[in-house]
Design a protein around this motif. Structure first.
Motif, PDB file in Angstrom:
ATOM      1  N   ARG A  81      43.078  16.168  26.965  1.00  0.00           N
ATOM      2  CA  ARG A  81      44.071  16.066  25.677  1.00  0.00           C
ATOM      3  C   ARG A  81      43.888  18.380  26.203  1.00  0.00           C
ATOM      4  NH1 ARG A  81      40.508  18.873  21.865  1.00  0.00           N
ATOM      5  NH2 ARG A  81      38.289  18.297  22.412  1.00  0.00           N
ATOM      6  N   TYR A  84      44.002  22.549  21.327  1.00  0.00           N
ATOM      7  CA  TYR A  84      43.138  23.260  20.573  1.00  0.00           C
ATOM      8  C   TYR A  84      43.933  24.694  20.125  1.00  0.00           C
ATOM      9  CZ  TYR A  84      39.318  22.123  24.002  1.00  0.00           C
ATOM     10  OH  TYR A  84      38.828  21.668  24.050  1.00  0.00           O
ATOM     11  N   THR A 367      31.287  21.446  25.841  1.00  0.00           N
ATOM     12  CA  THR A 367      31.474  19.844  25.607  1.00  0.00           C
ATOM     13  C   THR A 367      32.833  18.981  26.860  1.00  0.00           C
ATOM     14  OG1 THR A 367      32.217  19.936  23.799  1.00  0.00           O
ATOM     15  CG2 THR A 367      30.046  19.222  23.734  1.00  0.00           C
ATOM     16  N   GLY A 368      33.379  20.192  26.975  1.00  0.00           N
ATOM     17  CA  GLY A 368      35.275  20.394  26.965  1.00  0.00           C
ATOM     18  C   GLY A 368      35.766  20.637  28.244  1.00  0.00           C
ATOM     19  N   LYS A 371      39.116  18.295  31.154  1.00  0.00           N
ATOM     20  CA  LYS A 371      40.125  18.316  30.838  1.00  0.00           C
ATOM     21  C   LYS A 371      41.009  19.022  31.809  1.00  0.00           C
ATOM     22  CE  LYS A 371      39.140  18.181  26.321  1.00  0.00           C
ATOM     23  NZ  LYS A 371      38.246  19.020  25.866  1.00  0.00           N
ATOM     24  N   ALA A 413      36.962  21.399  19.780  1.00  0.00           N
ATOM     25  CA  ALA A 413      35.603  20.991  21.158  1.00  0.00           C
ATOM     26  C   ALA A 413      35.899  19.913  20.431  1.00  0.00           C
ATOM     27  CB  ALA A 413      34.786  22.136  21.159  1.00  0.00           C
TER      28      ALA A 413
HETATM   29  O1  PYC Z   1      36.668  18.221  24.649  1.00  0.00           O
HETATM   30  O2  PYC Z   1      37.492  15.682  24.188  1.00  0.00           O
HETATM   31  C1  PYC Z   1      37.100  16.152  24.582  1.00  0.00           C
HETATM   32  C2  PYC Z   1      35.794  15.921  24.762  1.00  0.00           C
HETATM   33  C3  PYC Z   1      35.198  14.423  24.625  1.00  0.00           C
HETATM   34  C4  PYC Z   1      33.771  14.412  24.906  1.00  0.00           C
HETATM   35  C5  PYC Z   1      33.166  15.235  25.270  1.00  0.00           C
HETATM   36  N1  PYC Z   1      33.848  16.403  25.058  1.00  0.00           N
END
Ligand code: PYC
Ligand code: FAD
Length: 417
Positions: A81, A84, A367-368, A371, A413
């Protein structure tokens, strides 16, 4: 020199998926390269591909201590996605999203990008305000995002429980229709195969154990478990372990490493049409093409380098999932695992030159970063090739933590950490 079986040559010629990685052989490292990438995840392999493809550097190597894509690239929940908040981030993540749209064609490898829509739930008045702010900011930046009522959210995702009696009722949702998923390991393999075809040496089981600097302070070589390799340029793309690698050059970074866990259910027929995320209840869910429900949570509450799953997170997360999607209550978990992510204070990445000449770093995706893979790799290759940032990663410096130019994306995030 690599060797290929007849079958693998046919697969290479026809862009076939299955088996490429099984037939490919890790080459012996050369004594010297024009540039070295540390880390064979999607970002590192993609960087090598764009260095070769767009900047003409062919005498380069990717050094991976383990196997390709065995880090976070092969452990993530594949959500893509670009919704942001800040202009800098929207530009970066939407650059990536546009590259995702043509990536299978560009690599001649099916990365199974599936823009099935990412819906982010709001459960409190504050969530609603924050989500609407994101919708408006995204639209002002030309990034698609729309606000849905609970009824519209249910129409988009029929298994969703919008009963007002829920502990955390659904008050609405932000939907990015261009968002979706891709097959994570295919991204590593697709970039690896394409880089390999351009002459890049991709070397597995080769851990970088030292960064050698000359009298002028500039990078001269790396020490590895397969010997010293000379090079004037090193790009560190070692998510989760960036601090360890950068310390080899005498640098400290504003990063903390946390375990992030996920799990999949037993596989079932297609029942879940999109991606749903909820930061408030710490859960997100989609269905893979194999039929498994792919479910994740927030990061563990302590710093660690342990790449293992723990049962406390799934238990908490599954309570939330079962409340939001009661039809999944009787499903069984197939497996769970963990990955190590490294996180900056503002939850935005660092993609930059460093004060050490010849040393570049791409980290802090938290965590992202899945993408971002194509966009991150594309602008990092530019930065390494030209020794200057691409306009898109210009703001994502190391110095912003000294100068206070934060790009605070804690809410976007979307995963609690
Ligand atoms: O950034 O969309 C995210 C995501 C989902 C799970 C871990 N990170
Ligand atoms: P990696 O794939 O981790 O690659 C780094 C590589 O460096 C590793 O292979 C490692 O072995 C290697 N390495 C480390 N040290 C050395 C050394 N000394 N020498 C040589 N090699 C070394 N992001 C999203 O956008 N959407 C999601 O849905 C999502 N879900 C996630 C779920 C989980 C459970 C986890 C753990 C992460 C998730 N992420 C998600 C984050 C995303 O996975 C990462 O940000 C992204 O994959 C980072 O890619 P990378 O190529 O930089 O790192």
């Amino acid at each position: 020199m690599q060797t290929f079986s007849a079958l693998s040559l046919i697969r290479r010629a026809f862009g076939g998926h299955a088996g490429w990685q099984a037939h490919w052989r890790t080459p012996e490292p050369k004594a010297a390269y024009d540039a070295i990438i540390v880390g064979g995840g999607g970002h590192g392999l993609g960087t090598a591909y764009y260095l070769a493809k767009e900047h003409g550097l062919r005498n380069i190597a990717v050094l991976e201590r383990s196997w390709l894509g065995g880090g976070n690239t092969g452990r993530n929940t594949t959500i893509i996605r670009s919704n942001y908040l800040f202009d800098e981030s929207a530009t970066l993540y939407d650059h990536a999203l546009k590259l995702w749209e043509g990536l299978s064609g560009a690599l001649n490898y099916n990365v199974m990008y599936s823009p099935r829509g990412v819906m982010m739930l709001a459960h409190t008045h504050h969530d609603v305000q924050v989500s609407k702010r994101h919708v408006h900011a995204n639209r002002a930046n030309g990034v698609d995002n729309e606000w849905l009522t609970p009824e519209q959210a249910k129409a988009f995702c029929p298994p969703l429980n919008i009963s007002p009696g829920l502990r955390y009722p659904v008050l609405g949702a932000a939907l990015q229709r261009r968002g979706g998923t891709a097959r994570h390991d295919a991204v590593a393999w697709g970039y690896a195969r394409a880089a390999d075809a351009l002459g890049v040496d991709i070397i597995q089981n080769c851990e970088v154990t030292g960064i050698v600097r000359g009298r002028d302070g500039a990078v001269e070589a790396v020490e590895t478990t397969r010997g010293r390799i000379r090079t004037p340029k090193v790009g560190v793309v070692a998510a989760g372990h960036t601090s360890v690698v950068m310390a080899m050059a005498g640098m400290r970074l504003p990063l903390e490493s946390f375990p992030l866990q996920a799990l999949v259910s037993e596989p079932v027929k297609p029942v879940f049409p999109c991606v749903v995320m909820s930061n408030t209840v710490h859960a997100y869910i989609s269905q893979s093409d194999k039929g498994e429900l792919v479910i994740g949570a927030g990061t563990d509450a302590y710093v660690s380098y342990s790449q293992r799953g723990g049962l406390h997170i799934p238990a908490h997360t599954l309570d939330a999932i079962c409340e939001l999607f009661p039809m999944f209550r009787r499903m069984r978990m197939l497996r769970n695992w963990g990955g190590i992510v490294d996180t900056t204070p503002d939850r935005s990445p660092i993609i930059a030159k460093t004060p050490v000449p010849g040393l570049y770093v791409n980290c802090g995706w938290g965590t992202g970063g899945f993408k971002a893979t194509p966009g991150s790799a594309h602008v990092f290759a530019w930065t390494m090739a030209r020794d200057a940032p691409h306009p898109i990663n210009g703001p994502f410096t190391l110095e912003r933590f000294r100068d206070g130019q934060m790009i605070d994306e804690a809410a976007a995030a979307a995963v609690a950490h």
